[in-house]
Design a protein around this motif. Structure first.
Motif, mmCIF file in Angstrom:
data_model
loop_
_atom_site.group_PDB
_atom_site.id
_atom_site.type_symbol
_atom_site.label_atom_id
_atom_site.label_comp_id
_atom_site.label_asym_id
_atom_site.label_seq_id
_atom_site.Cartn_x
_atom_site.Cartn_y
_atom_site.Cartn_z
ATOM 1 N N ALA A 334 0.822 -1.210 0.000
ATOM 2 C CA ALA A 334 0.000 0.000 0.000
ATOM 3 C C ALA A 334 0.858 1.263 0.000
ATOM 4 O O ALA A 334 0.598 2.215 -0.750
ATOM 5 C CB ALA A 334 -0.948 -0.003 1.202
ATOM 6 N N VAL A 335 1.899 1.305 0.845
ATOM 7 C CA VAL A 335 2.709 2.525 0.934
ATOM 8 C C VAL A 335 3.542 2.728 -0.332
ATOM 9 O O VAL A 335 3.769 3.862 -0.752
ATOM 10 C CB VAL A 335 3.611 2.514 2.184
ATOM 11 N N THR A 336 3.996 1.629 -0.955
ATOM 12 C CA THR A 336 4.742 1.802 -2.204
ATOM 13 C C THR A 336 3.814 2.211 -3.346
ATOM 14 O O THR A 336 4.212 2.990 -4.219
ATOM 15 C CB THR A 336 5.483 0.499 -2.565
ATOM 16 N N ALA A 337 2.565 1.706 -3.321
ATOM 17 C CA ALA A 337 1.599 2.152 -4.330
ATOM 18 C C ALA A 337 1.256 3.628 -4.140
ATOM 19 O O ALA A 337 1.133 4.391 -5.110
ATOM 20 C CB ALA A 337 0.337 1.298 -4.260
ATOM 21 N N ARG A 338 1.124 4.037 -2.882
ATOM 22 C CA ARG A 338 0.854 5.462 -2.610
ATOM 23 C C ARG A 338 2.035 6.323 -3.057
ATOM 24 O O ARG A 338 1.842 7.438 -3.550
ATOM 25 C CB ARG A 338 0.574 5.672 -1.128
ATOM 26 N N LEU A 339 3.235 5.825 -2.883
ATOM 27 C CA LEU A 339 4.418 6.562 -3.338
ATOM 28 C C LEU A 339 4.346 6.804 -4.839
ATOM 29 O O LEU A 339 4.521 7.938 -5.305
ATOM 30 C CB LEU A 339 5.673 5.776 -2.980
ATOM 31 N N GLN A 340 4.086 5.777 -5.592
ATOM 32 C CA GLN A 340 4.014 5.927 -7.051
ATOM 33 C C GLN A 340 2.871 6.858 -7.445
ATOM 34 O O GLN A 340 3.027 7.713 -8.318
ATOM 35 C CB GLN A 340 3.839 4.553 -7.701
ATOM 36 N N GLY A 341 1.703 6.692 -6.799
ATOM 37 C CA GLY A 341 0.573 7.550 -7.117
ATOM 38 C C GLY A 341 0.811 8.995 -6.747
ATOM 39 O O GLY A 341 0.403 9.914 -7.479
ATOM 40 N N SER A 342 1.479 9.240 -5.617
ATOM 41 C CA SER A 342 1.751 10.611 -5.182
ATOM 42 C C SER A 342 2.699 11.318 -6.146
ATOM 43 O O SER A 342 2.524 12.503 -6.452
ATOM 44 C CB SER A 342 2.336 10.613 -3.769
ATOM 45 N N LEU A 343 3.712 10.606 -6.617
ATOM 46 C CA LEU A 343 4.634 11.207 -7.576
ATOM 47 C C LEU A 343 3.923 11.533 -8.889
ATOM 48 O O LEU A 343 4.139 12.608 -9.476
ATOM 49 C CB LEU A 343 5.806 10.261 -7.835
ATOM 50 N N ALA A 344 3.054 10.636 -9.345
ATOM 51 C CA ALA A 344 2.311 10.900 -10.574
ATOM 52 C C ALA A 344 1.342 12.066 -10.381
ATOM 53 O O ALA A 344 1.183 12.920 -11.271
ATOM 54 C CB ALA A 344 1.551 9.641 -11.003
ATOM 55 N N ALA A 345 0.697 12.131 -9.214
ATOM 56 C CA ALA A 345 -0.234 13.224 -8.946
ATOM 57 C C ALA A 345 0.488 14.562 -8.897
ATOM 58 O O ALA A 345 -0.023 15.582 -9.385
ATOM 59 C CB ALA A 345 -0.968 12.966 -7.627
#
Length: 434
Positions: A334-345
């Motif tokens: 979950a935290v690594t997915a949030r990392l990728q999503g946050s960078l894209a956002a």
């Protein structure tokens, strides 16, 4: 001569500019508290202090297990005997005894003590990790609130400039009174938004200071650079989070403790004997005796039931270990997915802010040329201000996601369990340099 003098001046100016740039680059303002400060602040949190006290308790229990539950027991009896037609006699009886652990039990007790110490040590690391996450959330919450104040101040200043320009145009007869009313309304709204942002920032700062009294807060938020993704990919980071999880380590240690307790319970079905020496004096010392005593309980249903209960506890601890492992694996993903999503956002928010700034600049130029009305200009300004604020918030969220992954992977603000933590110091220095 003049050309030579001019060249020297230009050379000196260039050298000063380079020196100033190097000086500025030599002392970057950190985005996060430096590692030494963070470790000191985290060590002082109540959760970590409680875990440290629990370690001392575990060490004392380990010593008790090593010594064993049995101690010497002393008993004594004094009496006066009255024998008919013979007289009275002073008599006494005394003995000392001690119960002995059967072979194998002491070794299991020592292993239980060692596992208790290991669990307590991991408990400190886990408490440190939890405190680090709380500090991270509080710090980024304050950073977001403080950055909101800076953005609101910029927006207010921009509208104040627009209002002053309209006031001058009104004095020259180039603008209508309704334009000034609209500008003043927009400025008042910006001042209200600024006041609310300052209130939120003050609340965040006060809460952070109360929770971490020794944590220094800068007077102004540090510059927020563009976030950089970690060098490791998401799968490797998730694997490292699981591999270094103290929660899994604690669950494993507790499972091992339960297994040892089950073994101890099975051995306790054979009770420990007690050996002793007894001496007595009868008939005023005319009769004396010294002997050995042997005492052993007879095991029954109670001991058998206790052994079964401890075995069942071991099974429950194994299931709990599996549950904790699954939870940590899910959390790491979950935290690594949030990392990728946050960078894209953040990247999308940056593009939106750039487009909104371009549109606002064109609207401002159009209003100056009389091609656009003030309402359209203010709408473009509001859009640009909102987009800039969203970009800053997305940038901070991306930094938070990067830092969260590093904390979970114990690359930053990690408790140095057993004297070291892999890659922790190097990662701390990398974060401090940003």
């Amino acid at each position: 001569m003049k050309q030579t003098r001019m060249a020297a001046v230009l050379t000196l100016a260039a050298a000063l500019a380079v020196s100033a740039a190097q000086a500025g680059a030599a002392e970057p303002v950190p985005l996060l508290p430096d590692p030494d400060t963070a470790h000191q602040v985290l060590s002082e949190t109540p959760a970590v202090q409680a875990a440290l006290a629990a370690r001392e308790a575990a060490r004392a229990r380990g010593e008790a297990l090593d010594a064993g539950p049995y101690e010497f027991e002393l008993d004594a009896v004094g009496q006066r005997r009255d024998v008919r037609r013979e007289g009275d006699y002073d008599e006494w009886e005394a003995g000392i005894s001690r119960r002995l652990r059967l072979p194998g039990k002491a070794a299991l007790d020592r292993e239980l003590g060692a596992l208790g110490n290991e669990t307590a040590e991991l408990g400190i690391a886990d408490a440190f990790h939890g405190a680090a996450l709380e500090l991270l959330d509080g710090w980024f919450g304050w950073l977001d609130a403080a950055s909101a104040v800076a953005a609101a101040t910029t927006a207010r200043d921009r509208l104040a400039e627009e209002r002053a320009a309209i006031d001058k145009r009104l004095a020259r007869g180039d603008a209508a009174r309704i334009d000034l009313d609209l500008a003043e309304s927009a400025l008042a709204g910006a001042e209200a938004a600024l006041a609310e942002a300052r209130t939120t920032a003050a609340e965040s700062s006060a809460a952070l200071g109360a929770r971490y009294p020794t944590l220094p807060l800068p007077a102004a938020p540090p510059p927020i650079p563009d976030p950089e993704p970690p060098a490791m990919d998401a799968a490797a980071l998730a694997a490292q989070i699981v591999a270094r999880s103290h929660e899994i380590g604690i669950a494993e240690a507790r499972y091992q403790q339960s297994m040892k307790r089950a073994q101890r319970g099975e051995r306790d079905r054979r009770p420990d004997p007690a050996l002793g020496i007894r001496t007595l004096s009868e008939r005023g010392g005319d009769e004396t005796a010294v002997g050995l005593t042997f005492n052993i309980p007879i095991g029954g249903r109670y001991r058998a039931a206790e052994a079964r209960a401890l075995a069942a506890d071991a099974g429950a601890a194994g299931a709990e270990l599996d549950a904790v492992r699954r939870q940590i694996v899910a959390g790491s993903r979950a935290v690594t997915a949030r990392l990728q999503g946050s960078l894209a956002a953040w990247q999308a928010a940056r593009r939106a802010a750039e487009a909104a700034d371009t549109h606002a600049a064109r609207a401002r130029r159009g209003y100056q040329l009389g091609e656009t009305d003030l309402f359209s200009l203010l709408a473009a300004e509001r859009t640009a201000q909102g987009a800039r604020r969203a970009e800053i918030a997305a940038r901070i969220a991306a930094h938070r996601a990067v830092a969260r992954v590093r904390v979970d992977a114990h690359q930053m603000w990690a408790y140095h369990h057993h004297g070291h933590e892999e890659d922790g110091a190097a990662a701390d220095e990398h974060l401090h340099a940003q």
